[in-house]
Design a protein around this motif. Sequence first.
Motif, PDB file in Angstrom:
ATOM      1  N   ALA A  39     -31.899   5.140   2.399  1.00 33.91           N
ATOM      2  CA  ALA A  39     -33.328   5.459   2.287  1.00 33.91           C
ATOM      3  C   ALA A  39     -33.604   6.963   2.313  1.00 33.91           C
ATOM      4  CB  ALA A  39     -34.096   4.770   3.409  1.00 33.91           C
ATOM      5  N   GLU A  40     -32.813   7.697   3.078  1.00 31.91           N
ATOM      6  CA  GLU A  40     -33.213   9.086   3.339  1.00 31.91           C
ATOM      7  C   GLU A  40     -32.227  10.159   2.903  1.00 31.91           C
ATOM      8  OE1 GLU A  40     -34.572   9.522   7.378  1.00 31.91           O
ATOM      9  OE2 GLU A  40     -35.774   7.686   7.222  1.00 31.91           O
ATOM     10  N   THR A  41     -31.061   9.772   2.415  1.00 32.59           N
ATOM     11  CA  THR A  41     -30.083  10.803   2.025  1.00 32.59           C
ATOM     12  C   THR A  41     -29.522  10.480   0.643  1.00 32.59           C
ATOM     13  OG1 THR A  41     -28.005   9.757   2.764  1.00 32.59           O
ATOM     14  CG2 THR A  41     -29.342  10.836   4.465  1.00 32.59           C
ATOM     15  N   ALA A  42     -28.648  11.347   0.138  1.00 32.10           N
ATOM     16  CA  ALA A  42     -27.982  11.072  -1.139  1.00 32.10           C
ATOM     17  C   ALA A  42     -26.500  10.767  -0.929  1.00 32.10           C
ATOM     18  CB  ALA A  42     -28.143  12.269  -2.062  1.00 32.10           C
ATOM     19  N   HIS A  43     -26.100  10.518   0.334  1.00 34.78           N
ATOM     20  CA  HIS A  43     -24.687  10.236   0.585  1.00 34.78           C
ATOM     21  C   HIS A  43     -24.279   8.907  -0.038  1.00 34.78           C
ATOM     22  CE1 HIS A  43     -24.975  13.662   3.122  1.00 34.78           C
ATOM     23  NE2 HIS A  43     -25.701  13.064   4.054  1.00 34.78           N
ATOM     24  N   VAL A  44     -23.003   8.833  -0.394  1.00 33.35           N
ATOM     25  CA  VAL A  44     -22.448   7.609  -0.991  1.00 33.35           C
ATOM     26  C   VAL A  44     -21.679   6.863   0.097  1.00 33.35           C
ATOM     27  CG1 VAL A  44     -20.707   6.778  -2.641  1.00 33.35           C
ATOM     28  CG2 VAL A  44     -22.311   8.614  -3.298  1.00 33.35           C
ATOM     29  N   VAL A  45     -21.870   5.547   0.178  1.00 33.83           N
ATOM     30  CA  VAL A  45     -21.199   4.761   1.221  1.00 33.83           C
ATOM     31  C   VAL A  45     -20.223   3.759   0.607  1.00 33.83           C
ATOM     32  CG1 VAL A  45     -21.523   3.059   3.073  1.00 33.83           C
ATOM     33  CG2 VAL A  45     -23.071   5.028   2.917  1.00 33.83           C
ATOM     34  N   LEU A  46     -18.978   3.826   1.069  1.00 30.04           N
ATOM     35  CA  LEU A  46     -17.990   2.791   0.782  1.00 30.04           C
ATOM     36  C   LEU A  46     -18.004   1.889   2.015  1.00 30.04           C
ATOM     37  CD1 LEU A  46     -15.081   5.230  -0.304  1.00 30.04           C
ATOM     38  CD2 LEU A  46     -16.873   4.242  -1.769  1.00 30.04           C
ATOM     39  N   ALA A  47     -18.665   0.743   1.900  1.00 35.69           N
ATOM     40  CA  ALA A  47     -18.889  -0.120   3.062  1.00 35.69           C
ATOM     41  C   ALA A  47     -17.743  -1.114   3.194  1.00 35.69           C
ATOM     42  CB  ALA A  47     -20.222  -0.857   2.917  1.00 35.69           C
ATOM     43  N   VAL A  48     -17.011  -1.020   4.301  1.00 38.77           N
ATOM     44  CA  VAL A  48     -15.843  -1.881   4.536  1.00 38.77           C
ATOM     45  C   VAL A  48     -16.149  -2.847   5.662  1.00 38.77           C
ATOM     46  CG1 VAL A  48     -13.426  -1.888   5.320  1.00 38.77           C
ATOM     47  CG2 VAL A  48     -14.241  -0.045   3.812  1.00 38.77           C
ATOM     48  N   ASP A  49     -15.919  -4.133   5.429  1.00 39.29           N
ATOM     49  CA  ASP A  49     -16.078  -5.129   6.502  1.00 39.29           C
ATOM     50  C   ASP A  49     -15.484  -6.443   6.005  1.00 39.29           C
ATOM     51  OD1 ASP A  49     -17.158  -6.833   8.699  1.00 39.29           O
ATOM     52  OD2 ASP A  49     -18.499  -5.151   9.079  1.00 39.29           O
ATOM     53  N   VAL A  50     -15.322  -7.395   6.926  1.00 38.83           N
ATOM     54  CA  VAL A  50     -14.878  -8.725   6.507  1.00 38.83           C
ATOM     55  C   VAL A  50     -16.070  -9.582   6.075  1.00 38.83           C
ATOM     56  CG1 VAL A  50     -12.724  -8.809   7.806  1.00 38.83           C
ATOM     57  CG2 VAL A  50     -14.851  -9.488   8.926  1.00 38.83           C
ATOM     58  N   TYR A  51     -17.263  -9.160   6.423  1.00 43.25           N
ATOM     59  CA  TYR A  51     -18.432  -9.910   5.935  1.00 43.25           C
ATOM     60  C   TYR A  51     -19.622  -8.994   5.718  1.00 43.25           C
ATOM     61  CZ  TYR A  51     -21.444 -10.491  10.093  1.00 43.25           C
ATOM     62  OH  TYR A  51     -22.322 -10.319  11.115  1.00 43.25           O
ATOM     63  N   CYS A  52     -20.593  -9.456   4.923  1.00 42.18           N
ATOM     64  CA  CYS A  52     -21.665  -8.545   4.518  1.00 42.18           C
ATOM     65  C   CYS A  52     -23.061  -9.151   4.673  1.00 42.18           C
ATOM     66  CB  CYS A  52     -21.457  -8.058   3.085  1.00 42.18           C
ATOM     67  SG  CYS A  52     -21.645  -9.331   1.848  1.00 42.18           S
ATOM     68  N   ASP A  53     -23.197 -10.221   5.467  1.00 45.06           N
ATOM     69  CA  ASP A  53     -24.512 -10.881   5.579  1.00 45.06           C
ATOM     70  C   ASP A  53     -25.627  -9.898   5.957  1.00 45.06           C
ATOM     71  OD1 ASP A  53     -22.709 -12.913   5.349  1.00 45.06           O
ATOM     72  OD2 ASP A  53     -23.585 -14.182   6.911  1.00 45.06           O
ATOM     73  N   HIS A  73     -16.621  -3.363   0.207  1.00 47.35           N
ATOM     74  CA  HIS A  73     -15.192  -3.647   0.086  1.00 47.35           C
ATOM     75  C   HIS A  73     -14.819  -4.645   1.165  1.00 47.35           C
ATOM     76  CE1 HIS A  73     -14.883  -0.159  -2.635  1.00 47.35           C
ATOM     77  NE2 HIS A  73     -15.904   0.234  -1.911  1.00 47.35           N
ATOM     78  N   ARG A  74     -14.649  -5.908   0.751  1.00 53.02           N
ATOM     79  CA  ARG A  74     -14.355  -6.944   1.736  1.00 53.02           C
ATOM     80  C   ARG A  74     -12.889  -6.860   2.103  1.00 53.02           C
ATOM     81  NH1 ARG A  74     -17.323 -11.405   2.815  1.00 53.02           N
ATOM     82  NH2 ARG A  74     -18.443 -11.207   0.840  1.00 53.02           N
ATOM     83  N   LEU A  75     -12.604  -6.291   3.247  1.00 52.79           N
ATOM     84  CA  LEU A  75     -11.204  -6.260   3.665  1.00 52.79           C
ATOM     85  C   LEU A  75     -11.086  -6.196   5.186  1.00 52.79           C
ATOM     86  CD1 LEU A  75     -10.021  -3.070   4.337  1.00 52.79           C
ATOM     87  CD2 LEU A  75     -10.474  -2.906   1.896  1.00 52.79           C
ATOM     88  N   ASN A  76      -9.948  -6.741   5.652  1.00 56.94           N
ATOM     89  CA  ASN A  76      -9.635  -6.732   7.073  1.00 56.94           C
ATOM     90  C   ASN A  76      -8.699  -5.557   7.318  1.00 56.94           C
ATOM     91  OD1 ASN A  76      -8.610  -7.186   9.652  1.00 56.94           O
ATOM     92  ND2 ASN A  76      -8.824  -9.410   9.434  1.00 56.94           N
ATOM     93  N   ILE A  77      -9.121  -4.613   8.149  1.00 61.12           N
ATOM     94  CA  ILE A  77      -8.309  -3.399   8.314  1.00 61.12           C
ATOM     95  C   ILE A  77      -6.985  -3.657   9.028  1.00 61.12           C
ATOM     96  CG2 ILE A  77     -10.281  -1.817   8.212  1.00 61.12           C
ATOM     97  CD1 ILE A  77      -9.879  -1.444  11.313  1.00 61.12           C
ATOM     98  N   LYS A  78      -6.821  -4.874   9.590  1.00 64.46           N
ATOM     99  CA  LYS A  78      -5.539  -5.227  10.208  1.00 64.46           C
ATOM    100  C   LYS A  78      -4.397  -5.199   9.204  1.00 64.46           C
ATOM    101  CE  LYS A  78      -6.763  -8.598  13.780  1.00 64.46           C
ATOM    102  NZ  LYS A  78      -6.300  -7.818  14.939  1.00 64.46           N
ATOM    103  N   ASN A  79      -4.691  -5.578   7.980  1.00 64.98           N
ATOM    104  CA  ASN A  79      -3.594  -5.813   7.038  1.00 64.98           C
ATOM    105  C   ASN A  79      -4.048  -5.648   5.599  1.00 64.98           C
ATOM    106  OD1 ASN A  79      -5.250  -8.027   6.639  1.00 64.98           O
ATOM    107  ND2 ASN A  79      -3.993  -9.364   7.918  1.00 64.98           N
ATOM    108  N   ASP A  80      -4.509  -4.481   5.236  1.00 65.66           N
ATOM    109  CA  ASP A  80      -4.927  -4.326   3.846  1.00 65.66           C
ATOM    110  C   ASP A  80      -4.588  -2.929   3.365  1.00 65.66           C
ATOM    111  OD1 ASP A  80      -6.497  -4.071   1.396  1.00 65.66           O
ATOM    112  OD2 ASP A  80      -7.354  -5.994   2.019  1.00 65.66           O
ATOM    113  N   SER A  81      -3.726  -2.882   2.356  1.00 67.34           N
ATOM    114  CA  SER A  81      -3.226  -1.590   1.884  1.00 67.34           C
ATOM    115  C   SER A  81      -4.298  -0.766   1.165  1.00 67.34           C
ATOM    116  CB  SER A  81      -2.025  -1.805   0.961  1.00 67.34           C
ATOM    117  OG  SER A  81      -2.443  -2.626  -0.113  1.00 67.34           O
ATOM    118  N   ARG A  82      -5.468  -1.375   0.870  1.00 68.05           N
ATOM    119  CA  ARG A  82      -6.526  -0.601   0.197  1.00 68.05           C
ATOM    120  C   ARG A  82      -7.205   0.396   1.141  1.00 68.05           C
ATOM    121  NH1 ARG A  82      -9.969  -5.496  -2.037  1.00 68.05           N
ATOM    122  NH2 ARG A  82      -9.163  -6.332  -0.064  1.00 68.05           N
TER     123      ARG A  82
END
Length: 389
Positions: A39-53, A73-82
Motif C-alpha cells: 500500500a505504501e512503498t514500491a518495494h518488491v516482495v518475494l513471499a515465501v510460506d507453506v500456505y497463503c490464506d 513461493h509455496r515452499l517449506n524452508i526445511k527442505n527446498d533448494s529454491r
Amino acid sequence: SSPAAARLDLDGNPVAPLTICMIGAGGFIGSHLCEKLMAETAHVVLAVDVYCDKIRHLVDPAPPHLAGRISFHRLNIKNDSRLEGLIKMADLTINLAAICTPADYNTRPLDTIYSNFIDALPVVKYCSENNKRLIHFSTCEVYGKTIGSFLPKDHPLRKEPEFYVLKEDESPCIFGPIMKQRWSYACAKQLIERLVFAEGAENGLEFTIVRPFNWIGPRMDFIPGVDGPSEGVPRVLACFSNNLLRREPLKLVDGGQSQRTFVYIKDAIEAVVLMIENPARANGHIFNVGNPNNEVTVRELAQLMTEVYANVSGEAPLDEPMIDMSSSQFYGEGYDDSDKRIPDMTIINKQLGWNPKTPLKDLLETTLTYQHKTYKEAVKRQMSQASAS
Ligand code: NAD
Ligand code: UDP
C-alpha cells in the motif's frame, strides 16, 4: 508519481525500492507487513510460506495494480533448494517462519526447537555467504522470567523497574529447568539470536533482530474448528475470541495472574518498515517492539475483552464469563509461564524514533469487531453441525 519517489528515510535521503525475500509471509505478522509494503512503498516482495490464506487477496492472483510487486513461493524452508536462489535475488531477507504458539512448546518440543533453530540456520548462512541483509524475528520470550519473580511475593524491590523492565543490552535470559519444556522455544530463539549476532561479529553479516512483545490484531492465529483444527490451541487473543464467539467462559490459566503488554499489529508494523528503510540505523541492533503502556494481567484482559465484545456484538455477557483452570489441564505437563513483560523502549526510540500509539481498549475494539464480522456466522454453522451429528 510512484510511492517510492515520495519516500525518504529518517535522514532525509530517498529510499530506493528493494526486493525483499519474506519468509513466513503468509502468517499473522507477514500478512500485515505485505499489505503495508504494497500500500505504501514500491518495494518488491518475494513471499515465501507453506500456505497463503492470509495473503490470498494480494497473491492469488495479484491484483492488477500490484503486478510485478509481489509473488508467492509455496515452499517449506526445511527442505527446498529454491530458498537460496530467492535470498540471492533479494536485497534483504526477513525471516518470520516459526512454530510460535505456546501450546506447542511443551507438547511438540522437537518441532519447536527444529523450527526456531535448525530450520533458520540455512537462512542465516545464505544471507551471510551472499552478503545480504537479514531481519530476523526473535521473541520477547528470550528474556524468560523477570529477576523480580524470584523475590518473595510482597517484596518491595519487585516494584523497582530494574527488577522487571526488559532491556535489550542489559537484561539476562532466565529460563526454567529442562523438564519445563515451555522454554524449548525461548532457548531455541536465544541460540539463533546468538548465532546471528556472531555472524555479524565474525563475518560482517548485516542484521537486525526483532523481539516482538505480544503483537495482536486481526488475522492472528485461527479460530479452532473454523479455520484451524478443532483441538488446536492458539495464542490468548484467539482463545478468548473463540470463547466469546461460542458464548462459553474464558479460561484463565493458573489464575490469570501473568502480566502482558499488548501492542496493536499496525503500530508494530510501522517499526518494521522503519527498520527496512533505515539500514544504517537498524543494522547491528536488537529491538524490543511493544507497548509498555498497555499492561494488563490475563484476568484483566479477559474482563476487558468480555466488555468490549458485548459492545461490538450486542450480546449480553454470560453470568459467569470466566473459569479458572490449571496449566496442566489446559496445556499439559511441562508448561511454565513468563510472569511479566515490560519492554524498555530506549533503543528503538533513539535509533528509529518509533513509539506505539494505540491504547489497549481501542485495539481490542477494532480487533473484536473484525472477529465478530469474520467468524460469528461460521461459528454458529459449525456449532449447529456439531450438535446435529
Ligand atoms: P504465524 O504463525 O502467524 O506466522 C509464521 C508463518 O511462518 C506461518 O505462516 C507459517 O506457515 C510459516 N512457516 C513456519 N514454518 C515454515 C517453514 N518451514 N517453511 C515455510 N514457512 C513456514 O506467527 P506470527 O505471529 O506472524 O510470528 C512471526 C514471527 O514473529 C515468528 O518468528 C514468531 O516467533 C515471532 N513472534 C511473534 C510474536 C507475536 O506477538 N505475534 C511474539 C513473539 C515472537
Ligand atoms: N492464557 C489463558 N487462557 C487462554 C490462553 C492463554 O489464561 O485461553 C494465558 C497464558 O497462560 C499466558 C497468557 O495467557 O499467561 C498469554 O498467552 P499466549 O498464548 O498469548 O502467549 P505468551 O504471551 O505466553 O507467549
